[in-house]
Design a protein around this motif. Structure first.
Motif, PDB file in Angstrom:
ATOM      1  N   VAL A  44       0.840  -1.207   0.000  1.00  0.00           N
ATOM      2  CA  VAL A  44       0.000   0.000   0.000  1.00  0.00           C
ATOM      3  C   VAL A  44       0.873   1.254   0.000  1.00  0.00           C
ATOM      4  N   ALA A  48      -1.937   4.641   4.199  1.00  0.00           N
ATOM      5  CA  ALA A  48      -3.098   3.852   3.791  1.00  0.00           C
ATOM      6  C   ALA A  48      -3.986   3.512   4.985  1.00  0.00           C
ATOM      7  N   ARG A  49      -5.250   3.291   4.688  1.00  0.00           N
ATOM      8  CA  ARG A  49      -6.189   2.788   5.691  1.00  0.00           C
ATOM      9  C   ARG A  49      -6.102   1.257   5.674  1.00  0.00           C
ATOM     10  N   HIS A  69       0.747   4.329   8.686  1.00  0.00           N
ATOM     11  CA  HIS A  69      -0.576   3.993   8.176  1.00  0.00           C
ATOM     12  C   HIS A  69      -1.668   4.262   9.219  1.00  0.00           C
ATOM     13  N   TYR A 115     -11.253   0.157   3.442  1.00  0.00           N
ATOM     14  CA  TYR A 115      -9.816   0.036   3.654  1.00  0.00           C
ATOM     15  C   TYR A 115      -9.090  -0.377   2.379  1.00  0.00           C
ATOM     16  N   GLU A 116      -7.893   0.203   2.193  1.00  0.00           N
ATOM     17  CA  GLU A 116      -7.051  -0.192   1.067  1.00  0.00           C
ATOM     18  C   GLU A 116      -6.485  -1.605   1.252  1.00  0.00           C
ATOM     19  N   LEU A 117      -6.332  -2.006   2.518  1.00  0.00           N
ATOM     20  CA  LEU A 117      -5.812  -3.339   2.801  1.00  0.00           C
ATOM     21  C   LEU A 117      -6.465  -3.871   4.063  1.00  0.00           C
ATOM     22  N   LEU A 144     -13.585  -3.488   1.933  1.00  0.00           N
ATOM     23  CA  LEU A 144     -12.530  -3.055   1.024  1.00  0.00           C
ATOM     24  C   LEU A 144     -12.927  -1.798   0.269  1.00  0.00           C
ATOM     25  N   ALA A 145     -12.003  -0.860   0.189  1.00  0.00           N
ATOM     26  CA  ALA A 145     -12.167   0.292  -0.684  1.00  0.00           C
ATOM     27  C   ALA A 145     -11.993  -0.172  -2.124  1.00  0.00           C
ATOM     28  N   GLY A 148      -9.076  -2.285  -3.233  1.00  0.00           N
ATOM     29  CA  GLY A 148      -8.479  -2.805  -2.008  1.00  0.00           C
ATOM     30  C   GLY A 148      -8.185  -4.289  -2.092  1.00  0.00           C
ATOM     31  N   ARG A 149      -7.309  -4.739  -1.179  1.00  0.00           N
ATOM     32  CA  ARG A 149      -6.891  -6.135  -1.190  1.00  0.00           C
ATOM     33  C   ARG A 149      -6.868  -6.700   0.229  1.00  0.00           C
ATOM     34  N   SER A 204      -8.193 -10.096  -3.957  1.00  0.00           N
ATOM     35  CA  SER A 204      -8.882  -8.872  -4.351  1.00  0.00           C
ATOM     36  C   SER A 204     -10.275  -9.242  -4.835  1.00  0.00           C
TER      37      SER A 204
END
Length: 218
Positions: A44, A48-49, A69, A115-117, A144-145, A148-149, A204
């Motif tokens: 990320v 990142a969130r 983060h 969240y990005e992750l 997930l955003a 996101g993963r 993802s």
């Protein structure tokens, strides 16, 4: 909200009690406990969130915050939440099970709702309540955003007390049934080749705009 059954971790009782103190001792001695966090950090951009699902005694949450983060840690075991606060004062893990963690619940706690992750490492998925794996995957998918993963890791053999055996093929079937896809399967957080002992998964949302057909182009 659907009922949240007891996890395999909770049902293991006293057999699981050594985990928090053991890792707290490793932290106090300055041992390296950041392997998962180093990989997560590489996935990320800065700031990142990140959701740390099944945060245990907080070591991944703390390590990722130290790397800049915005991390929300959730952990249903009250003893581990208390251990986290002793080891990392002010860490503020939320006492939530994955199955009860929704955007509305996170909003009520003043935390991001996407969240990005999402990180669920340290055997979280082989210690879930019996039969709730797809519910957990779906719950985390919904947090997930866009783009996101998820980073998930667990032992394939010699797991902790009370844990289940979760074969890679079965996990992949559950992932795909929940509208997710496997982007990477490795054998460690240093991305060694897949093996029969440990699995590290990068997931993802299936059908995302970033999908590429390597035979026919984008």
């Amino acid at each position: 909200m659907s009922e949240v059954p007891p996890t395999r971790w909770a049902l293991a009782g006293s057999e699981s009690h050594g985990y928090g103190p053991r890792f707290a001792d490793l932290v106090a001695r300055g041992e390296d406990v950041d392997g998962e966090a180093r990989l997560a950090d590489a996935l990320v951009p800065r700031g990142a969130r990140i959701l740390d699902a099944g945060a245990g005694m907080g070591r991944v949450t703390d390590a990722l915050r130290a790397r800049g983060h915005d991390v929300t840690g959730i952990e249903p075991d009250a003893a581990l939440v208390e251990q986290a606060e002793r080891t990392y004062p002010g860490i503020g893990l939320l006492p939530l099970d994955i199955l009860e963690t929704t955007p509305d619940v996170l909003r009520a706690h003043g935390r991001p709702t996407a969240y990005e992750l999402v990180v669920a490492v340290g055997n979280v998925f082989i210690l879930l309540a019996e039969g709730t794996e797809r519910r957990a995957l779906s719950a985390l998918r919904d947090l997930l955003a866009p783009g996101g993963r998820m980073l998930i890791g667990f032992h394939l053999t010699a797991g902790p007390a009370g844990s289940r055996a979760y074969a890679p093929g079965e996990f992949r079937d559950d992932v795909e049934a929940c509208g997710l896809r496997v982007d990477l399967l490795a054998g460690s957080y240093e991305l060694h080749p897949a093996n029969a002992e440990y699995a590290v998964w990068l997931l993802s949302v299936a059908g995302s705009p970033h999908d590429v057909d390597f035979e026919g182009g984008a």
